[in-house]
Structures are given as structure tokens and as C-alpha cells.
Scaffold this motif. Structure first.
Motif, PDB file in Angstrom:
ATOM      1  N   TRP B  95       0.840  -1.210   0.000  1.00  0.00           N
ATOM      2  CA  TRP B  95       0.000   0.000   0.000  1.00  0.00           C
ATOM      3  C   TRP B  95       0.875   1.261   0.000  1.00  0.00           C
ATOM      4  CZ3 TRP B  95      -4.612   0.632  -1.672  1.00  0.00           C
ATOM      5  CH2 TRP B  95      -5.609  -0.343  -1.495  1.00  0.00           C
ATOM      6  N   LEU B  96       1.956   1.215   0.766  1.00  0.00           N
ATOM      7  CA  LEU B  96       2.861   2.378   0.814  1.00  0.00           C
ATOM      8  C   LEU B  96       3.417   2.680  -0.570  1.00  0.00           C
ATOM      9  CD1 LEU B  96       5.125   2.272   4.002  1.00  0.00           C
ATOM     10  CD2 LEU B  96       3.712   4.175   3.181  1.00  0.00           C
ATOM     11  N   TYR B  99       0.720   4.230  -2.757  1.00  0.00           N
ATOM     12  CA  TYR B  99       0.539   5.657  -2.485  1.00  0.00           C
ATOM     13  C   TYR B  99       1.632   6.465  -3.169  1.00  0.00           C
ATOM     14  CZ  TYR B  99      -3.262   5.543   0.952  1.00  0.00           C
ATOM     15  OH  TYR B  99      -4.485   5.419   1.561  1.00  0.00           O
ATOM     16  N   ALA B 100       2.869   5.963  -3.049  1.00  0.00           N
ATOM     17  CA  ALA B 100       4.003   6.695  -3.613  1.00  0.00           C
ATOM     18  C   ALA B 100       3.907   6.790  -5.132  1.00  0.00           C
ATOM     19  CB  ALA B 100       5.311   6.022  -3.198  1.00  0.00           C
ATOM     20  N   THR B 102       1.136   6.905  -6.936  1.00  0.00           N
ATOM     21  CA  THR B 102      -0.132   7.470  -7.411  1.00  0.00           C
ATOM     22  C   THR B 102      -0.061   8.999  -7.396  1.00  0.00           C
ATOM     23  OG1 THR B 102      -1.300   5.569  -6.503  1.00  0.00           O
ATOM     24  CG2 THR B 102      -2.629   7.498  -7.053  1.00  0.00           C
ATOM     25  N   PRO B 103      -0.346   9.624  -8.543  1.00  0.00           N
ATOM     26  CA  PRO B 103      -0.320  11.096  -8.574  1.00  0.00           C
ATOM     27  C   PRO B 103      -1.363  11.667  -7.618  1.00  0.00           C
ATOM     28  CG  PRO B 103      -0.545  10.172 -10.785  1.00  0.00           C
ATOM     29  CD  PRO B 103      -0.735   9.045  -9.828  1.00  0.00           C
ATOM     30  N   HIS B 104      -1.074  12.829  -7.095  1.00  0.00           N
ATOM     31  CA  HIS B 104      -1.953  13.465  -6.118  1.00  0.00           C
ATOM     32  C   HIS B 104      -3.363  13.646  -6.664  1.00  0.00           C
ATOM     33  CE1 HIS B 104      -2.872  15.758  -2.585  1.00  0.00           C
ATOM     34  NE2 HIS B 104      -3.440  16.667  -3.340  1.00  0.00           N
ATOM     35  N   ILE B 108      -6.354   5.660  -5.172  1.00  0.00           N
ATOM     36  CA  ILE B 108      -5.205   4.779  -4.986  1.00  0.00           C
ATOM     37  C   ILE B 108      -5.619   3.324  -5.137  1.00  0.00           C
ATOM     38  CG2 ILE B 108      -3.440   4.037  -3.317  1.00  0.00           C
ATOM     39  CD1 ILE B 108      -4.415   7.225  -2.397  1.00  0.00           C
TER      40      ILE B 108
END
Lengths: 204, 115
Positions: B95-96, B99-100, B102-104, B108
Motif C-alpha cells: 500500500w505504501l 501511495y508513492a 499514485t499522482p496526487h 489509490i
């Protein structure tokens, strides 16, 4: 910020929940639709208004009140409020001589079906211990001062039995409809830390 | 349940402070409804977590309740062998990474971890 094109890393708590959820769903142990339905129910559909309706009906309908005191689980079920954990509901009636107070000393069991989810103070260690050791002082902190001759009964919830207080019907409400009466029934009065609202609380 | 237009509302506002609290709450109910543990088993584990947290110095003012709830859920999941520590650990790291990667502002998805 140099990294604003990426999503902020989540908190450890969020990550732990996400991990559990995604694994349990993958293994078929949790149905995502059922999970959403549960969350939606507790966020939007159950709350103290359910309990207020039960109390207002008990104030207006002696037969319903008798049923409620004898078998609260069945009586509230007749209004469509059913516990999901198979727990039993018991109603404690306030009288001019007895005031009831509900607590869960162990883990904050609560009559979700009729009150929704508990407020933070109900789950706090000070309330859980002091409701038992010095209930009169706890009530005073909620602005509820009872006459000395009124006895306080404290009900400790368990996973099997949850309690709901039936507050005293305020005076000056003769002939009021159930709907109007329900406005006098606060969540706190059904936990027992307060009394039902005065009639001035409702527009006449 | 809209019979009464001026229903008493909860002066505490939202019943959950953050979305993860609602998810953790719902997971316990969903697993229980699947018959994976009894409600009594659940409250036993939860009570133990709360007691241990207090002994470890948590003033336990109600705002940490869902943290205890989550810990109790993790324990019960392990106890019932629905998952394992290593499996949960691997998933957390995945998951971490997701998140990293995935663009803001974009949703996710776990698959983004392996991009």
C-alpha cells in the motif's frame, strides 16, 4: 513542496486498516458491499432519534411501555430497530425515587440500535470508572442534580445485554403527540446522565 | 426513519473522526456477521486491549478508542488465522508503494504498487 505530485503517505493507522480490509476482501471473508452497507447504516441511519421515538411511544402508550419494560428487544424490534450482534436490550425506567445510569466499565458496549454510536466521553476511562464509584458527582458534572432521596442505579453493559434509560416524562406535556414528545428526549437522557428536556426546549 | 423532522442530533457531531475509524468499525461487524467470531469473543479482546493501553499509560479519554479497536481486530484476525503478521506486513508495504506511485488527487489502487 518538492513531492506534491505524489499522494501524501497515509498514517500508519490508515495503512493497517487498508491492509486488513484488502486482504479480508480478497479471501472472501468480507463482502465489500456488506461492509459499505454497515458503515452507511451507522453513519447515517441509526442514532438517538431511534431511542427518542421508543421513549416517546412508551410515554404515550401504556401497553407499549409495559412490553418495553418486559421485553425491550422485541418491543423495539416492532419499530424496526434490530441489534446486529444478537444482544438483548433492557430498559431501566426512571421514577421519582430511582434514577438509572448506564455505563460499560469494560469496553464501552452501547445500545447502538437505539442510540447510534457512543460519544467520546462514554468511552473514556474516567466516565467508565466514576459512573460506578461516584455516580452523583458524574451527574452533577452534566448539570444533573438529583434530590438526596433519589436513589441512583448504575447498569453495567455487557456484550449480551445493553441498557437504555426511560427518562421521566416532563410535566406540562399532557396531550402532546409522540412526535412532539420525542423532541424532549436527548441522547444523554437515555444514557441517564441528564433528564428529559424541559417543555421550553420545544416550540409550542 | 424520517417521521420526526426535528430529531435530536448528536452534539458531538460526526460519530467517526476519520474514515479509517469507520472502516475498522465496519470490518469487525462484517466479520462477526460472517460468523467468524462471537460478539463475546470480540468484547473480550477489546476489553483486554483497552486495559493494556491504560496500563501502558494511555489516559484513555475516548479519543483513542478506535486505535484500541483496530489493535483488537488485528489480534483477533491473527488468533483466528484469517491472516498472518508477515502477510499483513507485506500488504502494508505494498500500500505504501501504491501511495508513492499514485499522482496526487487520483484514487489509490493496490496495483499501482508494482508500477
Amino acid at each position: 513542496m518538492p513531492h506534491d505530485h505524489h499522494t501524501e503517505p497515509p498514517s500508519d493507522l490508515e495503512l493497517r486498516v487498508k491492509s486488513l480490509e484488502s486482504l479480508l476482501v480478497e479471501k472472501g471473508l468480507v463482502n465489500p458491499e456488506a461492509l459499505n452497507e454497515i458503515i452507511d447504516t451507522y453513519e447515517n441511519k441509526v442514532g438517538p432519534m431511534n431511542g427518542a421515538r421508543v421513549v416517546a411511544k412508551a410515554w404515550s402508550d401504556p401497553e407499549f411501555k409495559e412490553w418495553l419494560l418486559r421485553d425491550a428487544t422485541a418491543a423495539v424490534k416492532s419499530l424496526g430497530y434490530v441489534g446486529r450482534q444478537g444482544e438483548h436490550l433492557q430498559v431501566a425506567e426512571n421514577t421519582p425515587k430511582i434514577h438509572n445510569l448506564v455505563v460499560c466499565t469494560l469496553c464501552s458496549c452501547y445500545p447502538w440500535t437505539v442510540l447510534g454510536l457512543p460519544p467520546a466521553w462514554y468511552k473514556s476511562a474516567p466516565y467508565r470508572s466514576r459512573a460506578v464509584s461516584e455516580p452523583r458527582a458524574v451527574l452533577a458534572e452534566f448539570g444533573t442534580v438529583l434530590e438526596q432521596q433519589v436513589n441512583i442505579r448504575v447498569w453495567d453493559s455487557t456484550s449480551e445485554v445493553r441498557y437504555l434509560v426511560l427518562p421521566l416524562r416532563p410535566t406540562g406535556t399532557d396531550g402532546w403527540s409522540e412526535e412532539r414528545l420525542s423532541h424532549l428526549v436527548s441522547r444523554n437522557s437515555m444514557i441517564g446522565v441528564e433528564l428529559a428536556r424541559d417543555t421550553e426546549a420545544v416550540d409550542t | 426513519m424520517t417521521d420526526f423532522p426535528f430529531q435530536p442530533h448528536d452534539e458531538e457531531g460526526l460519530v467517526f473522526n476519520e474514515p479509517w475509524e469507520a472502516q475498522a468499525f465496519g470490518l469487525v461487524l462484517a466479520l462477526h456477521e460472517q460468523g467468524l467470531f462471537s460478539w463475546n469473543e470480540w468484547t473480550t479482546v477489546l476489553s483486554r486491549e483497552i486495559t493494556e493501553a491504560q496500563q501502558a499509560g494511555d489516559p484513555d479519554l475516548g479519543n483513542t478508542y478506535y486505535q484500541h479497536w483496530l489493535k483488537a481486530l488485528e489480534h483477533l484476525v491473527l488468533e483466528k488465522k484469517l491472516s498472518s503478521i508477515s502477510e499483513l506486513d507485506v500488504r502494508k508495504n505494498k500500500w505504501l508503494r501504491a501511495y508513492a506511485n499514485t499522482p496526487h488527487g487520483k484514487p489509490i489502487h493496490l496495483e499501482a504498487a508494482d508500477r
